[in-house]
Design a protein around this motif. Structure first.
Motif, PDB file in Angstrom:
ATOM      1  N   ARG A 288       0.814  -1.209   0.000  1.00  0.00           N
ATOM      2  CA  ARG A 288       0.000   0.000   0.000  1.00  0.00           C
ATOM      3  C   ARG A 288       0.854   1.269   0.000  1.00  0.00           C
ATOM      4  NH1 ARG A 288      -2.975  -4.483  -0.386  1.00  0.00           N
ATOM      5  NH2 ARG A 288      -5.173  -4.178   0.176  1.00  0.00           N
ATOM      6  N   THR A 289       2.160   1.120  -0.022  1.00  0.00           N
ATOM      7  CA  THR A 289       3.055   2.275   0.050  1.00  0.00           C
ATOM      8  C   THR A 289       3.598   2.646  -1.325  1.00  0.00           C
ATOM      9  OG1 THR A 289       4.962   0.845   0.509  1.00  0.00           O
ATOM     10  CG2 THR A 289       3.740   1.710   2.397  1.00  0.00           C
ATOM     11  N   HIS A 290       3.977   3.901  -1.458  1.00  0.00           N
ATOM     12  CA  HIS A 290       4.492   4.415  -2.723  1.00  0.00           C
ATOM     13  C   HIS A 290       5.933   3.966  -2.940  1.00  0.00           C
ATOM     14  CE1 HIS A 290       5.822   7.282  -5.780  1.00  0.00           C
ATOM     15  NE2 HIS A 290       4.548   7.509  -6.049  1.00  0.00           N
ATOM     16  N   SER A 291       6.231   3.544  -4.160  1.00  0.00           N
ATOM     17  CA  SER A 291       7.580   3.114  -4.531  1.00  0.00           C
ATOM     18  C   SER A 291       7.747   3.329  -6.026  1.00  0.00           C
ATOM     19  CB  SER A 291       7.796   1.637  -4.176  1.00  0.00           C
ATOM     20  OG  SER A 291       6.975   0.806  -4.982  1.00  0.00           O
ATOM     21  N   ILE A 292       8.892   2.907  -6.553  1.00  0.00           N
ATOM     22  CA  ILE A 292       9.123   3.036  -7.987  1.00  0.00           C
ATOM     23  C   ILE A 292       8.108   2.199  -8.768  1.00  0.00           C
ATOM     24  CG2 ILE A 292      10.807   1.143  -8.040  1.00  0.00           C
ATOM     25  CD1 ILE A 292      10.748   4.361 -10.213  1.00  0.00           C
ATOM     26  N   ALA A 293       7.675   1.075  -8.166  1.00  0.00           N
ATOM     27  CA  ALA A 293       6.665   0.237  -8.823  1.00  0.00           C
ATOM     28  C   ALA A 293       5.355   0.997  -8.977  1.00  0.00           C
ATOM     29  CB  ALA A 293       6.440  -1.041  -8.030  1.00  0.00           C
ATOM     30  N   THR A 294       5.070   1.905  -8.046  1.00  0.00           N
ATOM     31  CA  THR A 294       3.856   2.720  -8.128  1.00  0.00           C
ATOM     32  C   THR A 294       3.924   3.633  -9.342  1.00  0.00           C
ATOM     33  OG1 THR A 294       3.904   2.747  -5.702  1.00  0.00           O
ATOM     34  CG2 THR A 294       2.313   4.184  -6.788  1.00  0.00           C
ATOM     35  N   VAL A 295       5.072   4.231  -9.546  1.00  0.00           N
ATOM     36  CA  VAL A 295       5.267   5.116 -10.700  1.00  0.00           C
ATOM     37  C   VAL A 295       5.143   4.311 -11.995  1.00  0.00           C
ATOM     38  CG1 VAL A 295       6.877   6.685 -11.844  1.00  0.00           C
ATOM     39  CG2 VAL A 295       6.751   6.627  -9.344  1.00  0.00           C
ATOM     40  N   TRP A 296       5.795   3.172 -12.034  1.00  0.00           N
ATOM     41  CA  TRP A 296       5.731   2.337 -13.233  1.00  0.00           C
ATOM     42  C   TRP A 296       4.320   1.811 -13.477  1.00  0.00           C
ATOM     43  CZ3 TRP A 296      10.732  -0.876 -11.920  1.00  0.00           C
ATOM     44  CH2 TRP A 296      11.860  -0.084 -12.203  1.00  0.00           C
ATOM     45  N   GLY A 297       3.597   1.532 -12.398  1.00  0.00           N
ATOM     46  CA  GLY A 297       2.253   0.994 -12.530  1.00  0.00           C
ATOM     47  C   GLY A 297       1.269   1.957 -13.151  1.00  0.00           C
ATOM     48  N   ALA A 298       1.614   3.243 -13.183  1.00  0.00           N
ATOM     49  CA  ALA A 298       0.756   4.241 -13.823  1.00  0.00           C
ATOM     50  C   ALA A 298       0.939   4.267 -15.334  1.00  0.00           C
ATOM     51  CB  ALA A 298       1.059   5.627 -13.239  1.00  0.00           C
ATOM     52  N   ARG A 299       1.850   3.436 -15.856  1.00  0.00           N
ATOM     53  CA  ARG A 299       2.141   3.445 -17.302  1.00  0.00           C
ATOM     54  C   ARG A 299       1.977   2.065 -17.923  1.00  0.00           C
ATOM     55  NH1 ARG A 299       7.410   6.260 -15.454  1.00  0.00           N
ATOM     56  NH2 ARG A 299       6.772   8.449 -15.208  1.00  0.00           N
ATOM     57  N   THR A 300       1.105   1.244 -17.359  1.00  0.00           N
ATOM     58  CA  THR A 300       1.019  -0.142 -17.820  1.00  0.00           C
ATOM     59  C   THR A 300       0.478  -0.286 -19.244  1.00  0.00           C
ATOM     60  OG1 THR A 300      -1.071  -0.270 -16.600  1.00  0.00           O
ATOM     61  CG2 THR A 300       0.884  -1.231 -15.560  1.00  0.00           C
ATOM     62  N   LEU A 301      -0.294   0.691 -19.722  1.00  0.00           N
ATOM     63  CA  LEU A 301      -0.776   0.587 -21.099  1.00  0.00           C
ATOM     64  C   LEU A 301       0.391   0.617 -22.085  1.00  0.00           C
ATOM     65  CD1 LEU A 301      -3.154   0.328 -22.994  1.00  0.00           C
ATOM     66  CD2 LEU A 301      -3.380   2.814 -22.992  1.00  0.00           C
ATOM     67  N   TYR A 302       1.410   1.396 -21.757  1.00  0.00           N
ATOM     68  CA  TYR A 302       2.608   1.437 -22.604  1.00  0.00           C
ATOM     69  C   TYR A 302       3.284   0.070 -22.629  1.00  0.00           C
ATOM     70  CZ  TYR A 302       2.186   6.504 -22.809  1.00  0.00           C
ATOM     71  OH  TYR A 302       1.729   7.777 -23.048  1.00  0.00           O
ATOM     72  N   VAL A 303       3.395  -0.541 -21.471  1.00  0.00           N
ATOM     73  CA  VAL A 303       4.024  -1.870 -21.397  1.00  0.00           C
ATOM     74  C   VAL A 303       3.189  -2.873 -22.174  1.00  0.00           C
ATOM     75  CG1 VAL A 303       4.916  -3.662 -19.870  1.00  0.00           C
ATOM     76  CG2 VAL A 303       4.914  -1.286 -19.108  1.00  0.00           C
ATOM     77  N   TYR A 304       1.885  -2.824 -21.978  1.00  0.00           N
ATOM     78  CA  TYR A 304       1.021  -3.809 -22.617  1.00  0.00           C
ATOM     79  C   TYR A 304       1.137  -3.755 -24.140  1.00  0.00           C
ATOM     80  CZ  TYR A 304      -2.921  -6.835 -23.518  1.00  0.00           C
ATOM     81  OH  TYR A 304      -3.693  -7.883 -23.949  1.00  0.00           O
ATOM     82  N   LEU A 305       1.095  -2.577 -24.705  1.00  0.00           N
ATOM     83  CA  LEU A 305       1.129  -2.451 -26.155  1.00  0.00           C
ATOM     84  C   LEU A 305       2.529  -2.671 -26.735  1.00  0.00           C
ATOM     85  CD1 LEU A 305      -1.287   0.578 -26.619  1.00  0.00           C
ATOM     86  CD2 LEU A 305      -1.724  -1.804 -27.255  1.00  0.00           C
ATOM     87  N   LEU A 306       3.534  -2.134 -26.060  1.00  0.00           N
ATOM     88  CA  LEU A 306       4.891  -2.187 -26.610  1.00  0.00           C
ATOM     89  C   LEU A 306       5.594  -3.519 -26.364  1.00  0.00           C
ATOM     90  CD1 LEU A 306       6.039   1.413 -25.591  1.00  0.00           C
ATOM     91  CD2 LEU A 306       5.460   0.620 -27.895  1.00  0.00           C
ATOM     92  N   HIS A 307       5.265  -4.207 -25.278  1.00  0.00           N
ATOM     93  CA  HIS A 307       5.987  -5.445 -24.991  1.00  0.00           C
ATOM     94  C   HIS A 307       5.720  -6.498 -26.053  1.00  0.00           C
ATOM     95  CE1 HIS A 307       2.314  -7.522 -23.638  1.00  0.00           C
ATOM     96  NE2 HIS A 307       3.033  -8.627 -23.653  1.00  0.00           N
TER      97      HIS A 307
END
Length: 375
Positions: A288-307
């Motif tokens: 429940r805490t903020h981390s780098i994964a939190t920042v990355w998790g806000a961009r998952t559409l980019y990962v989904y399409l580009l991966h």
């Protein structure tokens, strides 16, 4: 699926942490897909991921969907369709140049590889205002999901089979948000005992798969469960091509049809319940805490399409097959590569460069008063 975080909104770390965890599982599943049957570890890992990762992704999308047909909701759905069409074109060009493939008769009708998610998500958003008006929306969605595989005509076209299969998770998550079922401390700040129970469930499923993988013939020999977890085919096809421990519910005549219906609904229902339980368990153990994964998790559409392009390139170049020949070690290596790919594609640089084809501006499609309301 999340897009670039907006500085005007406060994001809850839990949801973005969950999104990143799930997108990592998506990349792993796709990278090991073509070599999953080479080892029992690869098959078990693939099956474990596919038990719940897409139901969980769909549920996260449902949590933040609303049945109101507002200009903003319309724009969001239209943007999904625009992105889908753009990426259909991108995939057609890539495969035409590299593989020499021409457009098939199923172009656009059958979404290219990972693009089914965009089509299904757009369809669910369109359906939600209607489903929300019935007395028991979750019962309706569940019934449709369990009955649809009885009709072989419902297949990959416009991702119809998957849309119906995952609809209960979308509707159930929307209901959970609507009624505040997940707003209490039991969920937002779960106790150690509850987290331990969640870990126990996820661990028990993993342990069961590991035990089955070690038996003579392995999990794959007992049940090609992976064919059930793609949610593309009918009960008749799945029982014929992936019988459960030798159990094929196909029969002849009216009695045979009812036997198939009962068997399919039983297996499908159990898989649905397990997916729901594992989804809830994952959400309970996510930080429940903020981390780098939190920042990355806000961009998952980019990962989904580009991966998909990255995985496709690694497959076409023979890298995946070469690593897969290393056996279980290769599966571990491919898993590590997947995590790296997900992290790389989540960076701000990637989102800045590829924003035009992932989050294109579509204000120009709408009337001026509606366009201002979508911002």
């Amino acid at each position: 699926m999340a897009t670039q975080a907006s500085p005007a909104k406060t994001r809850v770390a839990l949801w973005d942490n969950a999104r990143f965890a799930l997108i990592v599982l998506v990349v792993i599943g796709h990278l090991i897909s073509t070599v999953r049957t080479d080892t029992e570890l690869g098959f078990a890992l693939y099956a474990y991921i596919y038990l719940f990762h897409m139901p969980a992704m769909i549920a996260l999308s449902g949590l933040f969907s609303k049945p109101e047909v507002t200009p903003k909701a319309i724009a969001s759905t239209v943007q999904l369709v625009v992105v889908w069409l753009a990426w259909e074109g991108i995939w057609a060009v890539l495969r035409g140049l590299v593989e020499g493939k021409h457009l098939s008769q199923s172009f656009l009708v059958s979404p290219a590889w990972t693009l089914w998610f965009l089509v299904s998500l757009a369809t669910m958003r369109i359906l939600l205002p209607y489903i929300a008006r019935v007395r028991h929306p979750l019962a309706l969605a569940t019934g449709l999901a369990l009955i649809a595989p009885l009709l072989p005509a419902i297949g990959v076209n416009f991702s119809a089979a998957r849309t119906l299969a995952f609809l209960p998770f979308f509707v159930g998550a929307w209901l959970a948000r609507e009624h505040g079922w997940l707003s209490g401390d039991w969920f937002m700040a779960p106790t150690r005992a509850l987290r331990a129970g969640a870990w126990a469930l996820l661990g028990a499923v993993a342990a069961a798969m590991a035990v089955l993988a070690l038996l003579p013939g392995g999990l794959r020999g007992l049940w090609r469960i992976d064919r059930w977890l793609t949610h593309r085919d009918s009960y008749a096809w799945m029982f014929a091509n992936a019988p459960v421990g030798g159990w094929d519910a196909n029969g002849s005549g009216v009695a045979g049809w009812f036997g198939l219906a009962g068997g399919g609904i039983l297996v499908g229902g159990l898989l649905m319940l397990l997916a729901a339980a594992m989804t809830l368990a994952l959400l309970l153990i996510v930080s429940r805490t903020h981390s780098i994964a939190t920042v990355w998790g806000a961009r998952t559409l980019y990962v989904y399409l580009l991966h998909g392009v990255v995985v496709w390139a690694l497959r076409e170049s023979g890298v995946v097959d070469s690593i897969g020949e290393l056996g279980w070690v290769g599966i571990v290596i491919l898993t590590g590569i997947s995590v790296g790919v997900a992290a790389l594609l989540s960076t701000a640089v990637v989102s800045k460069v590829f924003r035009p084809i992932v989050e294109p501006r579509i204000d120009w499609l709408f009337r001026r008063d509606d366009a201002s309301a979508t911002r």
